[in-house]
Design a protein around this motif. Sequence first.
Motif, PDB file in Angstrom:
ATOM      1  N   ASP A  93       0.836  -1.195   0.000  1.00  0.00           N
ATOM      2  CA  ASP A  93       0.000   0.000   0.000  1.00  0.00           C
ATOM      3  C   ASP A  93       0.876   1.251   0.000  1.00  0.00           C
ATOM      4  N   ALA A  94       1.902   1.263   0.846  1.00  0.00           N
ATOM      5  CA  ALA A  94       2.808   2.405   0.906  1.00  0.00           C
ATOM      6  C   ALA A  94       3.597   2.550  -0.394  1.00  0.00           C
ATOM      7  N   GLU A  95       3.987   1.411  -0.981  1.00  0.00           N
ATOM      8  CA  GLU A  95       4.718   1.453  -2.248  1.00  0.00           C
ATOM      9  C   GLU A  95       3.869   2.082  -3.346  1.00  0.00           C
ATOM     10  N   ALA A  96       2.607   1.675  -3.422  1.00  0.00           N
ATOM     11  CA  ALA A  96       1.718   2.216  -4.449  1.00  0.00           C
ATOM     12  C   ALA A  96       1.511   3.716  -4.255  1.00  0.00           C
ATOM     13  N   GLY A 118       3.583   5.848  -2.803  1.00  0.00           N
ATOM     14  CA  GLY A 118       4.803   6.546  -3.180  1.00  0.00           C
ATOM     15  C   GLY A 118       4.956   6.656  -4.689  1.00  0.00           C
ATOM     16  N   ARG A 119       4.657   5.566  -5.403  1.00  0.00           N
ATOM     17  CA  ARG A 119       4.764   5.596  -6.860  1.00  0.00           C
ATOM     18  C   ARG A 119       3.726   6.540  -7.464  1.00  0.00           C
ATOM     19  N   SER A 120       2.514   6.519  -6.912  1.00  0.00           N
ATOM     20  CA  SER A 120       1.465   7.379  -7.454  1.00  0.00           C
ATOM     21  C   SER A 120       1.801   8.851  -7.273  1.00  0.00           C
ATOM     22  N   ARG A 121       2.446   9.178  -6.163  1.00  0.00           N
ATOM     23  CA  ARG A 121       2.768  10.577  -5.889  1.00  0.00           C
ATOM     24  C   ARG A 121       3.764  11.127  -6.907  1.00  0.00           C
ATOM     25  N   GLN A 122       4.598  10.248  -7.485  1.00  0.00           N
ATOM     26  CA  GLN A 122       5.590  10.678  -8.472  1.00  0.00           C
ATOM     27  C   GLN A 122       5.091  10.507  -9.907  1.00  0.00           C
ATOM     28  N   ASP A 123       3.920   9.935 -10.071  1.00  0.00           N
ATOM     29  CA  ASP A 123       3.362   9.707 -11.399  1.00  0.00           C
ATOM     30  C   ASP A 123       3.114  11.047 -12.098  1.00  0.00           C
ATOM     31  N   GLU A 135      -3.445   5.847  -8.248  1.00  0.00           N
ATOM     32  CA  GLU A 135      -3.018   4.936  -7.191  1.00  0.00           C
ATOM     33  C   GLU A 135      -3.727   3.594  -7.297  1.00  0.00           C
ATOM     34  N   SER A 136      -4.993   3.607  -7.679  1.00  0.00           N
ATOM     35  CA  SER A 136      -5.723   2.350  -7.873  1.00  0.00           C
ATOM     36  C   SER A 136      -5.046   1.488  -8.927  1.00  0.00           C
ATOM     37  N   ALA A 137      -4.550   2.123  -9.989  1.00  0.00           N
ATOM     38  CA  ALA A 137      -3.872   1.377 -11.047  1.00  0.00           C
ATOM     39  C   ALA A 137      -2.579   0.749 -10.537  1.00  0.00           C
ATOM     40  N   TYR A 138      -1.810   1.502  -9.737  1.00  0.00           N
ATOM     41  CA  TYR A 138      -0.583   0.933  -9.170  1.00  0.00           C
ATOM     42  C   TYR A 138      -0.913  -0.199  -8.206  1.00  0.00           C
TER      43      TYR A 138
END
Length: 315
Positions: free
Chosen positions: A201-204, A206-211, A278-281
């Motif tokens: 959940d935290a990984e997704a 973090g990735r979404s925030r940089q998308d 974030e849902s996609a990640y």
Amino acid sequence: MPAQPHRPGRATALALLALVLTACGTDAPGGEPALAAVPTPASAAGLRLPLQEYIPGPDQLALLNRAQWILTDQCMSRYGFHNRAPRPPEGTASRGEPDRRYGLTDPEAAAASGYGAEEAEAPRKEPMPSMDPAESLVFGGGGRVDPKAIPQTQAEAEKAGGGAELNGLKVPVGGCNREGYLKLWRPGADSRDPMRAQELDAEAFGRSRQDSRVVKATEAWTRCMAGRGYRAANPVSPQTELGLVPAAFTSPQGVAAATADVACKRESNLVGIWFAVESAYQSRLIERNGELLTAVRRQREEAVRLAASLVSDAH
């Protein structure tokens, strides 16, 4: 003076943006995933992320925390002590994810108390009581332990037998606090780490925030805030950037800033875009970790059943 270009209405603009965002995802293994849809929610309330299926909600978490306290107390009673750690409160948290995942989004809460709603809902943590050496040993195991030597399941702990001794009785490695956790969350040899779902959940997040799509939406929010007289780049926690200290969160200045914050999130559809990204990640991580997450969910369901029984018997 040149004529101003035609500017589409907000609904039309958001619909066009949703189509662009949906089409621009490549879904490459290491790239930005494609988006199924981009909602335009009034707030984050009611949105449900895919990984929430595998993470305890507020009601379950409150129940599980009370049960773990009870199991720790049962362990400590073997040595003549009681669990004096703060007892988890009855009731549940007032909100769950992702209500405040993307910052303040509720216009009514912003208008009523500015950024103060978050402060009011934060649970007050009671301090741990002071313990004498014997009680401390029983509760936490005492001393430093090599992390590699700490049993990872209750089955391993029972096989290991224990660490230090008190009055001829072996104390569990990590103490009764550790035993309470293992009995509830990781009882068997095949138990999985329940925190893996939260880590994903935290990984997704973090990735979404940089998308790139979230970055663009955040920039749109920042421009909107600037147009209202505020300088901020962090939509999740902009209070410091806005010059607000906690005592001013509910002040007229805090209410005005919070109201602008929420209005700009809606104008930029930051919440809808971020939720979709974030849902996609998260969906991609679920596909890659399906077996693990299925096991984690099964363990959680078993832990909830045990917790319900323990709490019921304690009343």
